[in-house]
Every structure is written in structure tokens, then in C-alpha cells.
Design a protein around this motif. Structure first.
Motif, PDB file in Angstrom:
ATOM      1  N   ARG A   3       0.809  -1.200   0.000  1.00 35.77           N
ATOM      2  CA  ARG A   3       0.000   0.000   0.000  1.00 35.77           C
ATOM      3  C   ARG A   3       0.852   1.264   0.000  1.00 35.77           C
ATOM      4  O   ARG A   3       1.805   1.383   0.715  1.00 35.77           O
ATOM      5  CB  ARG A   3      -0.909  -0.034   1.210  1.00 35.77           C
ATOM      6  CG  ARG A   3      -2.098   0.831   1.053  1.00 35.77           C
ATOM      7  CD  ARG A   3      -3.028   0.538   2.242  1.00 35.77           C
ATOM      8  NE  ARG A   3      -4.334   0.982   1.967  1.00 35.77           N
ATOM      9  CZ  ARG A   3      -5.229   0.378   1.224  1.00 35.77           C
ATOM     10  NH1 ARG A   3      -4.944  -0.735   0.659  1.00 35.77           N
ATOM     11  NH2 ARG A   3      -6.407   0.865   1.039  1.00 35.77           N
ATOM     12  N   ALA A  44      -3.158  -6.152  -9.639  1.00 35.98           N
ATOM     13  CA  ALA A  44      -3.357  -7.403  -8.895  1.00 35.98           C
ATOM     14  C   ALA A  44      -3.022  -7.209  -7.424  1.00 35.98           C
ATOM     15  O   ALA A  44      -3.714  -7.747  -6.545  1.00 35.98           O
ATOM     16  CB  ALA A  44      -2.505  -8.522  -9.499  1.00 35.98           C
ATOM     17  N   GLU A  45      -1.992  -6.431  -7.124  1.00 33.19           N
ATOM     18  CA  GLU A  45      -1.647  -6.148  -5.723  1.00 33.19           C
ATOM     19  C   GLU A  45      -2.778  -5.373  -5.050  1.00 33.19           C
ATOM     20  O   GLU A  45      -3.149  -5.671  -3.912  1.00 33.19           O
ATOM     21  CB  GLU A  45      -0.334  -5.365  -5.645  1.00 33.19           C
ATOM     22  CG  GLU A  45       0.060  -4.955  -4.249  1.00 33.19           C
ATOM     23  CD  GLU A  45       0.280  -6.127  -3.296  1.00 33.19           C
ATOM     24  OE1 GLU A  45       0.148  -5.907  -2.073  1.00 33.19           O
ATOM     25  OE2 GLU A  45       0.583  -7.252  -3.734  1.00 33.19           O
ATOM     26  N   VAL A  47      -5.975  -5.411  -5.833  1.00 34.34           N
ATOM     27  CA  VAL A  47      -7.096  -6.337  -5.683  1.00 34.34           C
ATOM     28  C   VAL A  47      -6.853  -7.286  -4.503  1.00 34.34           C
ATOM     29  O   VAL A  47      -7.762  -7.568  -3.722  1.00 34.34           O
ATOM     30  CB  VAL A  47      -7.330  -7.098  -7.004  1.00 34.34           C
ATOM     31  CG1 VAL A  47      -8.279  -8.256  -6.820  1.00 34.34           C
ATOM     32  CG2 VAL A  47      -7.848  -6.138  -8.071  1.00 34.34           C
ATOM     33  N   ARG A  48      -5.601  -7.768  -4.360  1.00 35.22           N
ATOM     34  CA  ARG A  48      -5.274  -8.624  -3.204  1.00 35.22           C
ATOM     35  C   ARG A  48      -5.464  -7.863  -1.902  1.00 35.22           C
ATOM     36  O   ARG A  48      -6.022  -8.390  -0.940  1.00 35.22           O
ATOM     37  CB  ARG A  48      -3.826  -9.125  -3.297  1.00 35.22           C
ATOM     38  CG  ARG A  48      -3.652 -10.345  -4.169  1.00 35.22           C
ATOM     39  CD  ARG A  48      -2.257 -10.944  -4.011  1.00 35.22           C
ATOM     40  NE  ARG A  48      -1.210 -10.133  -4.589  1.00 35.22           N
ATOM     41  CZ  ARG A  48      -0.863 -10.152  -5.876  1.00 35.22           C
ATOM     42  NH1 ARG A  48      -1.496 -10.947  -6.730  1.00 35.22           N
ATOM     43  NH2 ARG A  48       0.107  -9.386  -6.315  1.00 35.22           N
ATOM     44  N   GLN A  49      -4.991  -6.625  -1.846  1.00 38.10           N
ATOM     45  CA  GLN A  49      -5.133  -5.822  -0.629  1.00 38.10           C
ATOM     46  C   GLN A  49      -6.599  -5.627  -0.264  1.00 38.10           C
ATOM     47  O   GLN A  49      -6.943  -5.571   0.911  1.00 38.10           O
ATOM     48  CB  GLN A  49      -4.460  -4.454  -0.812  1.00 38.10           C
ATOM     49  CG  GLN A  49      -2.963  -4.515  -0.845  1.00 38.10           C
ATOM     50  CD  GLN A  49      -2.355  -3.149  -1.112  1.00 38.10           C
ATOM     51  OE1 GLN A  49      -3.044  -2.127  -1.142  1.00 38.10           O
ATOM     52  NE2 GLN A  49      -1.049  -3.125  -1.307  1.00 38.10           N
ATOM     53  N   GLY A  51      -8.949  -7.733  -0.952  1.00 39.73           N
ATOM     54  CA  GLY A  51      -9.582  -9.029  -0.725  1.00 39.73           C
ATOM     55  C   GLY A  51     -10.612  -9.403  -1.778  1.00 39.73           C
ATOM     56  O   GLY A  51     -11.581 -10.095  -1.479  1.00 39.73           O
ATOM     57  N   GLN A  53     -10.845 -11.495  -4.570  1.00 40.27           N
ATOM     58  CA  GLN A  53     -10.353 -12.615  -5.365  1.00 40.27           C
ATOM     59  C   GLN A  53     -11.157 -12.840  -6.641  1.00 40.27           C
ATOM     60  O   GLN A  53     -10.651 -13.406  -7.605  1.00 40.27           O
ATOM     61  CB  GLN A  53     -10.367 -13.918  -4.544  1.00 40.27           C
ATOM     62  CG  GLN A  53      -9.528 -13.887  -3.307  1.00 40.27           C
ATOM     63  CD  GLN A  53     -10.276 -13.300  -2.102  1.00 40.27           C
ATOM     64  OE1 GLN A  53     -11.283 -12.631  -2.201  1.00 40.27           O
ATOM     65  NE2 GLN A  53      -9.730 -13.565  -0.930  1.00 40.27           N
ATOM     66  N   TYR A  55     -12.376 -10.579  -8.702  1.00 38.77           N
ATOM     67  CA  TYR A  55     -12.354  -9.408  -9.592  1.00 38.77           C
ATOM     68  C   TYR A  55     -11.945  -9.746 -11.030  1.00 38.77           C
ATOM     69  O   TYR A  55     -12.652  -9.429 -11.974  1.00 38.77           O
ATOM     70  CB  TYR A  55     -11.425  -8.345  -9.008  1.00 38.77           C
ATOM     71  CG  TYR A  55     -11.080  -7.221  -9.949  1.00 38.77           C
ATOM     72  CD1 TYR A  55     -11.997  -6.214 -10.222  1.00 38.77           C
ATOM     73  CD2 TYR A  55      -9.835  -7.159 -10.568  1.00 38.77           C
ATOM     74  CE1 TYR A  55     -11.683  -5.175 -11.076  1.00 38.77           C
ATOM     75  CE2 TYR A  55      -9.506  -6.127 -11.422  1.00 38.77           C
ATOM     76  CZ  TYR A  55     -10.426  -5.143 -11.676  1.00 38.77           C
ATOM     77  OH  TYR A  55     -10.123  -4.116 -12.525  1.00 38.77           O
TER      78      TYR A  55
END
Length: 144
Positions: A3, A44-45, A47-49, A51, A53, A55
């Protein structure tokens, strides 16, 4: 990197990469597709942050604007950062920038910037549909 809390632009996600030989073209500097891959990795980072999955399978790109601002060279370090610019009913616009560190022939600085717009297309659907509430709220929560 994770972030990007300290940016003047607000929350987002960043990834750091080194320009590899495969990222360059016959002219000796980065190939335009390298920017797209790095921006997708930063997306992608993010989207991972958040949560989210689910997307990527439901968020095809409908527009990408990419402004090339400077050349990048083999071995140069870059940071690609994405952030949420706009959340529509069924669309999402991410802003991005790729910043390089000084290296050899380059003083570093802004190498590329632009936007990527996706739309929510649920599995099996032929067209867009409103974002599920959880996704919309997650994106709205990091809107710049």
C-alpha cells in the motif's frame, strides 16, 4: 511494496520491478508491453489488498490510455503504482504511473502514466452489470 500510504494521491498499490533483458526491444529501451504488465501486476496487488479474489474473471478492460513519458533501460528499477480514480455503476477506472530510478543513461522520473477502465461482466453474461455491493464498496473505500 504494498500500500502506498505516503503518496500525495492517496491510497493505492505499488510494485517494484527491474527492467529485464526480455522487457527491452531492438532499440535498447523498454518495450511498450512491459508497462502494461507492470501496471497489471500493481492492479493485482491492489485487488489482493482489497480481498477481491473474484475481480479478474469478471472485469475485462474496455479502455487503456498509456502515455509514454520516458525511456527505461535494462537493469533500471521502476515502481508501478495504481489507484482507483472512479467507480461507476458497472465500470472502474484506475489511474497509474510508472516511476524510474536514476540509472546509466537515465536521470529517472516519470516513465509512463495513464488510466485503465474495466467493466463488471458477470460470468456467462453478454454485457455489463452493476458491481456487486462488496466490490463497489471496496473500490469506493480507496477512491482518490
Amino acid at each position: 511494496m504494498g500500500r502506498d500510504q505516503g503518496s500525495e494521491r492517496g491510497p493505492g498499490a505499488s510494485i517494484e520491478r527491474v527492467v529485464e533483458w526480455a522487457d527491452t526491444d531492438a532499440s535498447g529501451h523498454h518495450h511498450n508491453s512491459a508497462i502494461v504488465r507492470w501496471v497489471e501486476a500493481a492492479e493485482a496487488e491492489l485487488v489482493r489488498q482489497l480481498g477481491l479474489q473474484d475481480y479478474f474473471p469478471v472485469a475485462p478492460r474496455v479502455q487503456q490510455i498509456l502515455n509514454f513519458r520516458g525511456k527505461l533501460w535494462f537493469g533500471q528499477r521502476v515502481v508501478a503504482t495504481v489507484w482507483v480514480d472512479r467507480v461507476g455503476t458497472s465500470s472502474l477506472t484506475l489511474g497509474f504511473e510508472v516511476i524510474s530510478q536514476p540509472h546509466g543513461r537515465s536521470a529517472g522520473g516519470l516513465a509512463a502514466d495513464g488510466t485503465v477502465t474495466t467493466v463488471h461482466v458477470p460470468g456467462g453474461a453478454e454485457g455489463s452489470a452493476p458491481w456487486p455491493e462488496a466490490m463497489r464498496n471496496a473500490f469506493a473505500g480507496v477512491l482518490r
